[in-house]
Design a protein around this motif. Structure first.
Motif, PDB file in Angstrom:
ATOM      1  N   LEU A  68       0.826  -1.207   0.000  1.00 30.54           N
ATOM      2  CA  LEU A  68       0.000   0.000   0.000  1.00 30.54           C
ATOM      3  C   LEU A  68       0.861   1.258   0.000  1.00 30.54           C
ATOM      4  CD1 LEU A  68      -2.902   1.083   0.087  1.00 30.54           C
ATOM      5  CD2 LEU A  68      -2.768   1.022   2.592  1.00 30.54           C
ATOM      6  N   GLU A 125       0.484   4.587  -2.307  1.00 29.67           N
ATOM      7  CA  GLU A 125       0.293   5.926  -1.731  1.00 29.67           C
ATOM      8  C   GLU A 125       1.432   6.861  -2.133  1.00 29.67           C
ATOM      9  OE1 GLU A 125      -2.425   7.016  -0.182  1.00 29.67           O
ATOM     10  OE2 GLU A 125      -3.256   5.030  -0.613  1.00 29.67           O
ATOM     11  N   LYS A 171       0.940   8.132  -5.691  1.00 27.85           N
ATOM     12  CA  LYS A 171      -0.136   9.135  -5.738  1.00 27.85           C
ATOM     13  C   LYS A 171       0.377  10.481  -5.237  1.00 27.85           C
ATOM     14  CE  LYS A 171      -3.383   6.557  -3.636  1.00 27.85           C
ATOM     15  NZ  LYS A 171      -4.710   6.187  -3.083  1.00 27.85           N
ATOM     16  N   ASP A 194      -7.439   7.091  -7.353  1.00 22.80           N
ATOM     17  CA  ASP A 194      -7.538   7.635  -6.004  1.00 22.80           C
ATOM     18  C   ASP A 194      -8.965   7.385  -5.514  1.00 22.80           C
ATOM     19  OD1 ASP A 194      -9.152   9.543  -7.187  1.00 22.80           O
ATOM     20  OD2 ASP A 194      -7.768  11.225  -6.872  1.00 22.80           O
ATOM     21  N   ASP A 195      -9.357   8.034  -4.402  1.00 20.05           N
ATOM     22  CA  ASP A 195     -10.667   7.722  -3.825  1.00 20.05           C
ATOM     23  C   ASP A 195     -11.794   8.583  -4.386  1.00 20.05           C
ATOM     24  OD1 ASP A 195     -10.018  10.133  -2.674  1.00 20.05           O
ATOM     25  OD2 ASP A 195     -10.161   9.460  -0.595  1.00 20.05           O
ATOM     26  N   PRO A 199     -13.809   3.276  -6.728  1.00 20.56           N
ATOM     27  CA  PRO A 199     -12.501   3.099  -6.070  1.00 20.56           C
ATOM     28  C   PRO A 199     -12.615   2.159  -4.874  1.00 20.56           C
ATOM     29  CG  PRO A 199     -13.003   5.439  -6.398  1.00 20.56           C
ATOM     30  CD  PRO A 199     -14.259   4.676  -6.682  1.00 20.56           C
ATOM     31  N   ILE A 200     -11.643   1.268  -4.755  1.00 18.39           N
ATOM     32  CA  ILE A 200     -11.519   0.387  -3.598  1.00 18.39           C
ATOM     33  C   ILE A 200     -10.115   0.604  -3.048  1.00 18.39           C
ATOM     34  CG2 ILE A 200     -11.446  -2.008  -2.797  1.00 18.39           C
ATOM     35  CD1 ILE A 200     -13.310  -2.721  -5.142  1.00 18.39           C
ATOM     36  N   ASN A 201     -10.017   0.906  -1.778  1.00 18.91           N
ATOM     37  CA  ASN A 201      -8.707   1.212  -1.193  1.00 18.91           C
ATOM     38  C   ASN A 201      -7.736   0.053  -1.391  1.00 18.91           C
ATOM     39  OD1 ASN A 201      -6.856   2.818   0.331  1.00 18.91           O
ATOM     40  ND2 ASN A 201      -7.224   1.493   2.089  1.00 18.91           N
ATOM     41  N   GLY A 202      -6.595   0.339  -1.991  1.00 23.25           N
ATOM     42  CA  GLY A 202      -5.567  -0.668  -2.193  1.00 23.25           C
ATOM     43  C   GLY A 202      -5.755  -1.534  -3.426  1.00 23.25           C
TER      44      GLY A 202
END
Length: 361
Positions: A92, A96, A99, A241-242, A261-264
């Protein structure tokens, strides 16, 4: 309404040639969309379509790479051409960091970014720009990008912008294992059980990473972030991104389905080159990005491609049963890409360029 003084005297020169990009235009605080960005009505993406899409019961598959069945991936590639993957093995922190590096690059001054414009960069390996192909577009797209072709570590260190170089390289290298895993499965779906050196070069001989920036837009209903298109890659590996905003053409050919969006997670989509190699078994699907009226958005795709001098054509001869006829002709990959970049985004029109002619004398 803004006064005329809010706008640069020559918007195209300001955005395209001086290096400000559409971000620089948005940063001026404009509250109406310049006419250069107003899309024809049939290309706009209104609230009705978004509500319709969100109400659709079909969803893009999400595949857990720590516990998957080959058929899940093969089926998603055949039916949807798009799927998301989780537990893919890329830390992750790497996601990050790239980004953050994307924001860091685009927050630089126009003077700094303009060093990487097509006329200034001096290399096709590093290209900063805005929209898709401004010189042939009827209306510009509301997006800036930095495109980085990977040649070697040394070349990247020497040429890629320091603001994002290390993070982009790490993300690209970290994606290698999952890319191989996906391609191995997809080749099994074509009855190809061993990827030799030649096939590996064809499937992933070249990689390009893009850093995309979509500024907040004053009239998002009048423009697009990216117009309707399919990618020319083998695979595209996309980090969102989110904020969201990516939509995929639905199975009915009419509706647009959101890719939330799905985190990760990473979004995987089939490109035209793999559709051609699979003789149409795998589908490269039309997709688009909407403009956002409240937030900035970024995305980071990795395009996994053949090499420019590779010939792409259906990989036939391994299928069981009746002999399969090729739908697509042999095409030099660099010719296919050049054809793509000669036109504004127009759905899947590019792949017609590679189809075997059905005309008879």
């Amino acid at each position: 309404m803004p006064t005329n003084s809010v706008y640069p005297k020559n918007i195209n020169d300001y955005v395209l040639n001086q290096g400000h990009g559409v971000k620089g235009l948005a940063d001026l605080g404009i509250n109406t969309l310049p006419t250069q960005y107003i899309q024809p009505e049939h290309e706009r993406f209104g609230k009705e379509q978004i509500i319709l899409s969100n109400g659709n019961h079909h969803v893009i598959p999400v595949i857990d790479m720590s516990n998957f069945d080959d058929d899940e991936i093969i089926s998603a590639a055949q039916k949807w051409g798009f799927f998301q993957i989780i537990n893919h093995g890329i830390p992750l922190k790497v996601l990050e960091d790239v980004k953050a590096a994307t924001y860091r690059f685009f927050e630089q001054s126009a003077e700094e970014k303009s060093k990487y414009l097509k006329g200034n960069s001096g290399t096709n390996c590093v290209r900063y720009g805005t929209s898709f192909v401004p010189e042939v577009e009827r209306a510009l797209e509301w997006k800036d990008y930095l495109s980085l072709l990977f040649v070697s570590d040394g070349d990247a260190v020497a040429r890629w912008p320091v603001a994002c170089r290390d993070e982009a390289l790490e993300y690209m290298k970290s994606s290698e294992n999952v890319t191989r895993k996906l391609l191995n499965v997809l080749m099994k779906g074509l009855n190809i059980y061993e990827i030799d050196e030649k096939k590996e070069s064809l499937l992933m001989g070249s990689k390009r990473i893009n850093l995309n920036y979509y500024p907040k837009c004053p009239n998002p209903e009048l423009t697009v972030g990216v117009g309707r298109h399919s990618d020319v890659s083998i695979l595209t590996i996309l980090l969102q991104d989110d904020v969201g905003g990516l939509y995929v053409r639905g199975l009915d050919g009419e509706n647009w389905i959101p890719v939330p969006p799905i985190n990760g997670a990473l979004v995987i989509n089939i490109g035209d080159a793999l559709q051609i190699l699979s003789n149409g078994k795998y589908k490269s699907i039309e997709h688009r990005v909407i403009a956002n009226g409240t937030k900035n958005r970024i995305s980071v795709p990795i395009f996994v491609n053949p090499r420019p001098n590779d010939i792409i054509a259906p990989l036939l001869g391994s299928s069981k049963g009746e002999e399969e006829k090729p739908i697509y002709k042999e095409v030099l990959y660099s010719d296919y890409v050049k054809y793509f970049y000669k036109r504004a985004h127009d759905g899947k029109a590019t792949i017609e360029f590679a189809k075997v002619s059905t005309q008879t004398n």
